[in-house]
Write a protein that holds these residues in place. Structure first.
Motif, PDB file in Angstrom:
ATOM      1  N   ILE A 118       4.597 -21.218  -8.300  1.00 24.82           N
ATOM      2  CA  ILE A 118       5.142 -19.918  -8.698  1.00 24.82           C
ATOM      3  C   ILE A 118       5.184 -19.793 -10.215  1.00 24.82           C
ATOM      4  O   ILE A 118       4.832 -18.746 -10.788  1.00 24.82           O
ATOM      5  CB  ILE A 118       6.552 -19.722  -8.099  1.00 24.82           C
ATOM      6  N   LYS A 119       5.586 -20.856 -10.897  1.00 26.67           N
ATOM      7  CA  LYS A 119       5.626 -20.822 -12.363  1.00 26.67           C
ATOM      8  C   LYS A 119       4.231 -20.601 -12.934  1.00 26.67           C
ATOM      9  O   LYS A 119       4.042 -19.795 -13.856  1.00 26.67           O
ATOM     10  CB  LYS A 119       6.224 -22.125 -12.902  1.00 26.67           C
ATOM     11  N   ARG A 120       3.244 -21.324 -12.395  1.00 23.57           N
ATOM     12  CA  ARG A 120       1.865 -21.151 -12.867  1.00 23.57           C
ATOM     13  C   ARG A 120       1.371 -19.738 -12.590  1.00 23.57           C
ATOM     14  O   ARG A 120       0.695 -19.124 -13.425  1.00 23.57           O
ATOM     15  CB  ARG A 120       0.948 -22.182 -12.200  1.00 23.57           C
ATOM     16  N   PHE A 121       1.722 -19.205 -11.404  1.00 29.37           N
ATOM     17  CA  PHE A 121       1.265 -17.871 -11.020  1.00 29.37           C
ATOM     18  C   PHE A 121       1.772 -16.818 -12.001  1.00 29.37           C
ATOM     19  O   PHE A 121       1.001 -15.954 -12.455  1.00 29.37           O
ATOM     20  CB  PHE A 121       1.746 -17.547  -9.604  1.00 29.37           C
ATOM     21  N   PHE A 122       3.057 -16.879 -12.337  1.00 24.54           N
ATOM     22  CA  PHE A 122       3.593 -15.843 -13.223  1.00 24.54           C
ATOM     23  C   PHE A 122       3.179 -16.056 -14.677  1.00 24.54           C
ATOM     24  O   PHE A 122       3.142 -15.085 -15.446  1.00 24.54           O
ATOM     25  CB  PHE A 122       5.112 -15.743 -13.054  1.00 24.54           C
ATOM     26  N   ARG A 123       2.856 -17.269 -15.048  1.00 21.25           N
ATOM     27  CA  ARG A 123       2.257 -17.457 -16.380  1.00 21.25           C
ATOM     28  C   ARG A 123       0.885 -16.792 -16.430  1.00 21.25           C
ATOM     29  O   ARG A 123       0.555 -16.088 -17.392  1.00 21.25           O
ATOM     30  CB  ARG A 123       2.153 -18.952 -16.709  1.00 21.25           C
ATOM     31  N   LEU A 124       0.073 -17.008 -15.395  1.00 22.24           N
ATOM     32  CA  LEU A 124      -1.248 -16.378 -15.329  1.00 22.24           C
ATOM     33  C   LEU A 124      -1.127 -14.860 -15.248  1.00 22.24           C
ATOM     34  O   LEU A 124      -1.875 -14.123 -15.907  1.00 22.24           O
ATOM     35  CB  LEU A 124      -2.013 -16.899 -14.108  1.00 22.24           C
TER      36      LEU A 124
END
Length: 290
Positions: A118-124
């Motif tokens: 989830i953290k990676r997704f919202f960074r992207l």
């Protein structure tokens, strides 16, 4: 609903006998004693609940339904304020899923896979959308898949600026690609993304649904017991950006009686002209106390 809670208490008791985990015994006892009586006030708009003893156990069908109802009522009161203060915002309803996982590994999946993904997704996503991405509400949901498996997923209400639909619009496959990259998976995960109107609370209400489907509470005592132990201590809701200002209360347990009564007087006593209903196990319903 009380009959459902008694059934869940029975299943958790069976789980305690099977697994000997003290939390299961504690939850079973508390759910069994949940809301034996309800006190209502009769006002101009009909009967309104004023007193009861809720157990606040996450697996209790009564408390789960009550929390959902209280949160929905309060959110629907706040929604017009949000749309009037930020009339430019547009909204997206997003669902992110993964493959079914063994229910005994659910907490490990949440902590080691879903949270970092989830953290990676919202960074992207923030990189792709820039300042057009304004805020989010997240809801964790899990459904029964089989006696050994469950299907965890997240529902989101996203707030974006109008420019998203012009310069920054993402097609379905782009959304799915972002989630697949974030999961670092070798399969294409299922997602859902759709725009919702600010005049229609559909997306908001979808995010406020139950964590566990009512029918899933009663399917298998081993599954239910393991699910309860796995999700214990994990958060159901999370908020961010502009939406955090309005909906941060979702991250905390509500006042089960008065949470939605923003302009109401809470100073009521049990003996102050309230009408009492007790649960009758033979009739399997609440009956007026006489």
């Amino acid at each position: 609903m009380k009959s459902d809670s008694l059934k869940v208490a029975e299943l958790l008791q069976l789980g305690y006998q099977q697994f000997s985990h003290p939390r299961l015994k504690n939850w079973s006892d508390r759910i069994y004693r949940c809301s034996p009586s309800l006190w209502f006030r009769d006002n101009n708009s009909g009967f309104k609940l004023r007193e009861s003893a809720f157990c606040k156990v996450r697996l209790c069908p009564i408390c789960s339904a009550r929390k959902s109802a209280m949160w929905k009522a309060k959110c629907l009161q706040i929604w017009p304020l949000l749309t009037s203060e930020h009339p430019h915002l547009r909204y997206l309803f997003l669902t992110l899923t993964i493959k079914n996982v063994p229910v005994v590994n659910l907490k490990n999946v949440i902590v080691r896979l879903l949270r970092p993904s989830i953290k990676r997704f919202f960074r992207l996503l923030s990189y792709r959308l820039g300042d057009t991405f304004q805020g989010r509400i997240r809801k964790f949901e899990c459904t029964y898949s089989s006696k050994r498996y469950c299907h965890p997923h997240y529902h989101y209400l996203l707030a974006v600026s109008p420019e998203y639909f012009d310069e920054f619009y993402l097609r379905f496959e782009e959304w799915r690609s972002l989630w697949q990259q974030s999961l670092r998976s070798d399969y294409k995960p299922l997602i859902n993304i759709q725009a919702v109107s600010s005049d229609d609370e559909k997306g908001l209400l979808e995010v406020l649904k139950y964590e566990l489907k009512p029918s899933d509470f009663k399917k298998d005592y081993r599954w239910l017991s393991e699910f309860g132990l796995q999700v214990s201590g994990t958060k159901i809701y999370s908020t961010g950006g502009i939406l955090r200002k309005y909906f941060q209360f979702l991250e905390h347990d509500p006042d089960m009686i008065h949470e939605a009564d923003i302009n109401d007087n809470h100073a009521y006593g049990i003996s102050n002209n309230l009408i009492r209903f007790d649960f009758n196990q033979s009739a399997k319903q609440y009956c007026i106390f006489s």
